[in-house]
Scaffold this motif. Structure first.
Motif, PDB file in Angstrom:
ATOM      1  N   ASN A 161       0.821  -1.196   0.000  1.00 15.12           N
ATOM      2  CA  ASN A 161       0.000   0.000   0.000  1.00 15.12           C
ATOM      3  C   ASN A 161       0.865   1.260   0.000  1.00 15.12           C
ATOM      4  O   ASN A 161       0.598   2.221  -0.731  1.00 15.12           O
ATOM      5  CB  ASN A 161      -0.927  -0.019   1.220  1.00 15.12           C
ATOM      6  N   LYS A 162       1.900   1.251   0.828  1.00 16.14           N
ATOM      7  CA  LYS A 162       2.817   2.399   0.868  1.00 16.14           C
ATOM      8  C   LYS A 162       3.501   2.598  -0.479  1.00 16.14           C
ATOM      9  O   LYS A 162       3.626   3.730  -0.976  1.00 16.14           O
ATOM     10  CB  LYS A 162       3.862   2.193   1.964  1.00 16.14           C
ATOM     11  N   ILE A 164       2.453   1.668  -3.471  1.00 22.33           N
ATOM     12  CA  ILE A 164       1.504   2.125  -4.494  1.00 22.33           C
ATOM     13  C   ILE A 164       1.219   3.607  -4.328  1.00 22.33           C
ATOM     14  O   ILE A 164       1.199   4.374  -5.315  1.00 22.33           O
ATOM     15  CB  ILE A 164       0.193   1.307  -4.408  1.00 22.33           C
ATOM     16  N   ARG A 165       1.008   4.059  -3.095  1.00 21.60           N
ATOM     17  CA  ARG A 165       0.704   5.471  -2.866  1.00 21.60           C
ATOM     18  C   ARG A 165       1.855   6.380  -3.280  1.00 21.60           C
ATOM     19  O   ARG A 165       1.644   7.455  -3.868  1.00 21.60           O
ATOM     20  CB  ARG A 165       0.341   5.702  -1.401  1.00 21.60           C
ATOM     21  N   SER A 166       3.092   5.985  -2.980  1.00 18.07           N
ATOM     22  CA  SER A 166       4.246   6.805  -3.378  1.00 18.07           C
ATOM     23  C   SER A 166       4.402   6.840  -4.897  1.00 18.07           C
ATOM     24  O   SER A 166       4.696   7.895  -5.473  1.00 18.07           O
ATOM     25  CB  SER A 166       5.520   6.264  -2.725  1.00 18.07           C
ATOM     26  N   VAL A 168       1.980   6.438  -7.136  1.00 19.53           N
ATOM     27  CA  VAL A 168       0.889   7.231  -7.701  1.00 19.53           C
ATOM     28  C   VAL A 168       1.194   8.721  -7.571  1.00 19.53           C
ATOM     29  O   VAL A 168       0.940   9.509  -8.500  1.00 19.53           O
ATOM     30  CB  VAL A 168      -0.439   6.873  -6.999  1.00 19.53           C
ATOM     31  N   LEU A 169       1.762   9.130  -6.428  1.00 14.01           N
ATOM     32  CA  LEU A 169       2.101  10.536  -6.230  1.00 14.01           C
ATOM     33  C   LEU A 169       3.164  10.983  -7.229  1.00 14.01           C
ATOM     34  O   LEU A 169       3.037  12.049  -7.864  1.00 14.01           O
ATOM     35  CB  LEU A 169       2.593  10.745  -4.796  1.00 14.01           C
ATOM     36  N   VAL A 208      -1.807  -2.649  -7.913  1.00 13.93           N
ATOM     37  CA  VAL A 208      -3.118  -2.488  -7.263  1.00 13.93           C
ATOM     38  C   VAL A 208      -3.895  -3.800  -7.316  1.00 13.93           C
ATOM     39  O   VAL A 208      -4.555  -4.195  -6.345  1.00 13.93           O
ATOM     40  CB  VAL A 208      -3.904  -1.350  -7.934  1.00 13.93           C
ATOM     41  N   TYR A 211      -2.441  -6.074  -4.761  1.00 16.09           N
ATOM     42  CA  TYR A 211      -2.814  -5.582  -3.432  1.00 16.09           C
ATOM     43  C   TYR A 211      -4.238  -5.988  -3.080  1.00 16.09           C
ATOM     44  O   TYR A 211      -4.516  -6.414  -1.962  1.00 16.09           O
ATOM     45  CB  TYR A 211      -2.649  -4.065  -3.414  1.00 16.09           C
ATOM     46  N   MET A 221      -8.569  -0.959  -3.155  1.00 13.48           N
ATOM     47  CA  MET A 221      -8.448   0.357  -3.767  1.00 13.48           C
ATOM     48  C   MET A 221      -8.673   0.243  -5.281  1.00 13.48           C
ATOM     49  O   MET A 221      -8.567  -0.838  -5.861  1.00 13.48           O
ATOM     50  CB  MET A 221      -7.075   0.976  -3.480  1.00 13.48           C
TER      51      MET A 221
END
Length: 235
Positions: A161-162, A164-166, A168-169, A208, A211, A221
């Motif tokens: 999750n961490k 994927i979020r980084s 995406v940013l 994703v 995940y 997500m």
């Protein structure tokens, strides 16, 4: 002589008529046989009609039996759904329009409990909550998470999750820069960057998808969509 012939004529006529009657007697039997055939046909038709009547009655009885079973099942389902309602609303399922009615009942019960002071002397009042255990999680899963936490590790889905979020940013920052170059008239750079960004988007969506397979239920997500991200920049 003539007189004798005249006298004999009636007897000969009677004999001739009797012979005719005798000869014509067998010819009467076919109509009788035919009449009997009509009786047989009538009997067969009556038997077929009785069989069709029996089939219709059996179908109606089976449909009645199925309807009775369906009614009993619906009654059981209604009883189960009625038991799910708060005591104030049981027996009034038709009056419940939405979940808001149930929420209102729950809020009224909480308010009355607060008015009566039932929340004043709860155990652990004024003390910090114990977050070491999760009463809503599976016991085996909760124990596994505690072991991982003590050893400074996290479940795979947390680390993913961490990541994927980084990613995406970073991807959105790169997309915004490429879009600015397009707005400045540099279409060639936009085309080159968009192709590279689409490849990165597929890689993010693959992560994703992985995940969502390993994450606990309810924490999935959504992946990224190129058209949606570009439309956000156009706004």
């Amino acid at each position: 002589m003539a007189t004798w012939m005249v006298r004999k004529l009636p007897s000969s006529l009677s004999t001739f008529s009797s012979s005719l009657i005798t000869k014509s007697t067998p010819e009467i039997s076919p109509p009788l046989v035919g009449h009997g055939g009509c009786r047989l046909r009538w009997a067969s038709s009556s038997s077929s009609s009785s069989s069709s009547t029996a089939t219709t009655s059996s179908n109606s009885s089976s449909s009645k039996r199925e309807k009775k079973i369906t009614d009993r099942l619906s009654a059981v389902i209604d009883a189960v759904n009625d038991r799910k309602l708060p005591p104030e609303l049981r027996g009034q399922r038709n009056a419940v329009r939405s979940e808001t009615d149930i929420i209102n009942v729950v809020e009224q019960r909480i308010w009355h409990s607060m008015e009566e002071g039932q929340f004043e002397n709860l155990p652990g009042k004024g003390k910090p909550l114990n977050l070491n255990t999760n009463p809503h999680a599976d016991p085996a899963e909760d124990t596994l998470y505690r072991i991982l936490s003590k050893n400074g590790c996290a479940p795979e889905w947390v680390e993913l999750n961490k990541e994927i979020r980084s990613k995406v940013l970073e991807w959105r920052v790169a997309l915004k820069k490429a879009w600015e170059s397009k707005c400045n008239g540099d279409h060639n750079k936009w085309v080159e960057c968009s192709e590279a960004l689409k490849i990165q988007l597929r890689d993010i969506n693959d992560k994703v998808f992985r995940y969502n397979l390993i994450v606990p239920f309810g924490r999935q997500m959504f992946g990224l969509k190129w058209e949606k991200e570009v439309a956000r920049l156009e706004e």
